[in-house]
Design a protein around this motif. Structure first.
Motif, PDB file in Angstrom:
ATOM      1  N   THR A  57     133.666  25.484  -1.371  1.00  0.00           N
ATOM      2  CA  THR A  57     132.508  26.341  -1.639  1.00  0.00           C
ATOM      3  C   THR A  57     132.419  27.460  -0.610  1.00  0.00           C
ATOM      4  OG1 THR A  57     131.304  24.517  -2.671  1.00  0.00           O
ATOM      5  CG2 THR A  57     129.992  26.370  -1.866  1.00  0.00           C
ATOM      6  N   LEU A  58     132.626  27.125   0.660  1.00  0.00           N
ATOM      7  CA  LEU A  58     132.635  28.145   1.699  1.00  0.00           C
ATOM      8  C   LEU A  58     133.773  29.143   1.467  1.00  0.00           C
ATOM      9  CD1 LEU A  58     132.014  25.915   4.853  1.00  0.00           C
ATOM     10  CD2 LEU A  58     130.352  27.397   3.703  1.00  0.00           C
ATOM     11  N   GLY A  59     134.945  28.633   1.075  1.00  0.00           N
ATOM     12  CA  GLY A  59     136.083  29.502   0.828  1.00  0.00           C
ATOM     13  C   GLY A  59     135.873  30.433  -0.340  1.00  0.00           C
ATOM     14  N   ALA A  60     135.189  29.967  -1.377  1.00  0.00           N
ATOM     15  CA  ALA A  60     134.912  30.817  -2.525  1.00  0.00           C
ATOM     16  C   ALA A  60     133.966  31.950  -2.160  1.00  0.00           C
ATOM     17  CB  ALA A  60     134.326  29.987  -3.666  1.00  0.00           C
ATOM     18  N   ALA A  61     133.091  31.703  -1.193  1.00  0.00           N
ATOM     19  CA  ALA A  61     132.156  32.739  -0.753  1.00  0.00           C
ATOM     20  C   ALA A  61     132.811  33.689   0.236  1.00  0.00           C
ATOM     21  CB  ALA A  61     130.918  32.096  -0.127  1.00  0.00           C
ATOM     22  N   ASP A  62     133.494  33.131   1.260  1.00  0.00           N
ATOM     23  CA  ASP A  62     134.119  33.962   2.291  1.00  0.00           C
ATOM     24  C   ASP A  62     135.127  33.096   3.038  1.00  0.00           C
ATOM     25  OD1 ASP A  62     134.689  35.265   4.831  1.00  0.00           O
ATOM     26  OD2 ASP A  62     132.998  36.576   4.411  1.00  0.00           O
ATOM     27  N   LEU A  63     136.396  33.439   2.932  1.00  0.00           N
ATOM     28  CA  LEU A  63     137.430  32.621   3.554  1.00  0.00           C
ATOM     29  C   LEU A  63     137.362  32.678   5.079  1.00  0.00           C
ATOM     30  CD1 LEU A  63     140.472  33.140   1.202  1.00  0.00           C
ATOM     31  CD2 LEU A  63     139.551  30.941   1.934  1.00  0.00           C
ATOM     32  N   GLY A  64     136.837  33.765   5.636  1.00  0.00           N
ATOM     33  CA  GLY A  64     136.662  33.807   7.079  1.00  0.00           C
ATOM     34  C   GLY A  64     135.692  32.743   7.552  1.00  0.00           C
ATOM     35  N   VAL A  65     134.591  32.578   6.831  1.00  0.00           N
ATOM     36  CA  VAL A  65     133.620  31.539   7.160  1.00  0.00           C
ATOM     37  C   VAL A  65     134.257  30.160   7.038  1.00  0.00           C
ATOM     38  CG1 VAL A  65     131.484  30.439   6.390  1.00  0.00           C
ATOM     39  CG2 VAL A  65     131.603  32.937   6.587  1.00  0.00           C
ATOM     40  N   ALA A  66     134.985  29.925   5.942  1.00  0.00           N
ATOM     41  CA  ALA A  66     135.649  28.632   5.766  1.00  0.00           C
ATOM     42  C   ALA A  66     136.640  28.366   6.888  1.00  0.00           C
ATOM     43  CB  ALA A  66     136.359  28.588   4.413  1.00  0.00           C
ATOM     44  N   ARG A  67     137.374  29.412   7.290  1.00  0.00           N
ATOM     45  CA  ARG A  67     138.383  29.261   8.343  1.00  0.00           C
ATOM     46  C   ARG A  67     137.727  28.931   9.687  1.00  0.00           C
ATOM     47  NH1 ARG A  67     141.224  28.020  11.538  1.00  0.00           N
ATOM     48  NH2 ARG A  67     143.270  28.770  12.216  1.00  0.00           N
ATOM     49  N   ALA A  68     136.519  29.400   9.913  1.00  0.00           N
ATOM     50  CA  ALA A  68     135.807  29.085  11.145  1.00  0.00           C
ATOM     51  C   ALA A  68     135.233  27.673  11.118  1.00  0.00           C
ATOM     52  CB  ALA A  68     134.686  30.099  11.375  1.00  0.00           C
TER      53      ALA A  68
END
Length: 339
Positions: A57-68
């Motif tokens: 879900t985080l990756g679908a919104a923004d992969l930078g956020v998911a990566r953090a």
């Protein structure tokens, strides 16, 4: 606390309805809030699907956020598996190796028996300049490797001056860190970090982030296909759908197997390599198909879309393509044929 009731929720169930809440909008916001999230998102404890759905879900919104967020949650899971309390704050996992650099761990004879110090340089340390702590792998005097918890705010921890020029994941600088006689706390025994089944569950969590990035691209294509009656858009959308379903099924099956506690480390390694390869190929195909379907305009004119494509292309290269296929094949060749 956070569950999976997030805006644009990505489910591992085939016909789930997205729920509504907030996703951190930036890496800075994510790092502020993630220490307050639930501590029960540990793969193998019945929460695996929920954890991977959150990462997707985080990756679908923004992969930078998911990566953090992903390494922070992985670090907390590792600490839980080792029976060590989380000291709070934000965490990273620095486990990469690279040519010409290494970190060595040695005992500090002047301290208690379990006193250790780290010396050397570790490559690919994501967000080291803004995190509070990290789990760091290091070479042991006997030739093995151990895992250590390190306070990144203490003296002796120094970011190496190296340019981060990546267009994808530009907000996640992953440059080397030098450790100059830095105190460190062992996490698990020698070899524990790499030998435990949970090592491979963390690798699948990364693939869940990739999957989320591909879902984000699929949603952009879906919006275009819903707006225009174009048979080629419909064709690409259909192809993207069944490719995303391949990835979703692989992650859902893996989550069920992890929570069933039926896999040892060798089986976990095979599972992770298969799932990561499946999801990586899906991502590459989705990037290509969405690019063919939408043409250059979104890449040139839409910040969110252009960022997602660039982020995913960089992030998915954590899968080492043919090298990982060769590694999987080598592992399979030493066993009975699985099919």
């Amino acid at each position: 606390m956070v569950g999976t009731s997030l805006s644009g929720h990505v489910s591992l169930s085939p016909f789930a309805t997205p729920a509504v809440a907030d996703v951190p909008g930036t890496v800075e916001e994510a790092l502020r809030v993630v220490p307050t999230w639930s501590t029960d998102l540990v793969p193998g404890d019945g929460a695996t699907a929920r954890l991977w759905e959150l990462l997707a879900t985080l990756g679908a919104a923004d992969l930078g956020v998911a990566r953090a967020v992903e390494p922070h949650l992985d670090a907390r899971a590792i600490l839980a598996q080792a029976g060590i309390p989380d000291s709070g704050g934000t965490w990273g996992v620095f486990a990469a190796e690279g040519p010409g650099v290494r970190v060595d761990a040695g005992r500090d004879d002047a301290e208690r028996d379990d006193g250790w110090r780290l010396r050397g340089t570790k490559p690919w340390c994501s967000l080291a300049g803004v995190l509070d702590s990290a789990l760091v792998t290091a070479h042991l005097p006997d030739g093995g490797r151990g895992l250590f918890a390190v306070d990144l705010r203490q003296s002796g921890v120094r970011l190496v001056d190296q340019a981060w020029v990546s267009r994808g994941l530009a907000e996640i600088p992953s440059t080397p860190v030098a450790f100059d006689d830095v105190p460190a706390t062992p996490v698990g025994g020698p070899g524990w970090y790499l030998e435990r089944p949970g090592f491979w569950w963390g690798g699948i969590g990364v693939a869940a982030c990739w999957f989320g990035g591909a879902v984000g691209l699929g949603r952009r294509l879906h919006a275009e296909a819903a707006r225009r009656d174009d048979p080629l858009l419909a064709m690409h959308l259909g192809a993207v759908d069944h490719r995303l379903e391949d990835a979703r099924r692989a992650l859902a099956e893996a989550a069920a197997l992890v929570d069933a506690h039926t896999l040892g480390a060798p089986e976990g390694r095979l599972l992770a390599k298969r799932v990561r390869a499946t999801v990586a190929l899906v991502c590459e195909d989705v990037v290509t198909r969405v690019g063919h379907a939408l043409g250059p305009a979104p890449l040139a004119l839409e910040e969110e879309h252009a960022k997602r494509v660039a982020d995913l292309q960089v992030y998915v290269r954590q899968q080492h393509a043919e090298r990982d296929d060769a590694s999987l094949g080598t592992a399979l060749a030493s066993r009975e044929a699985p099919w």
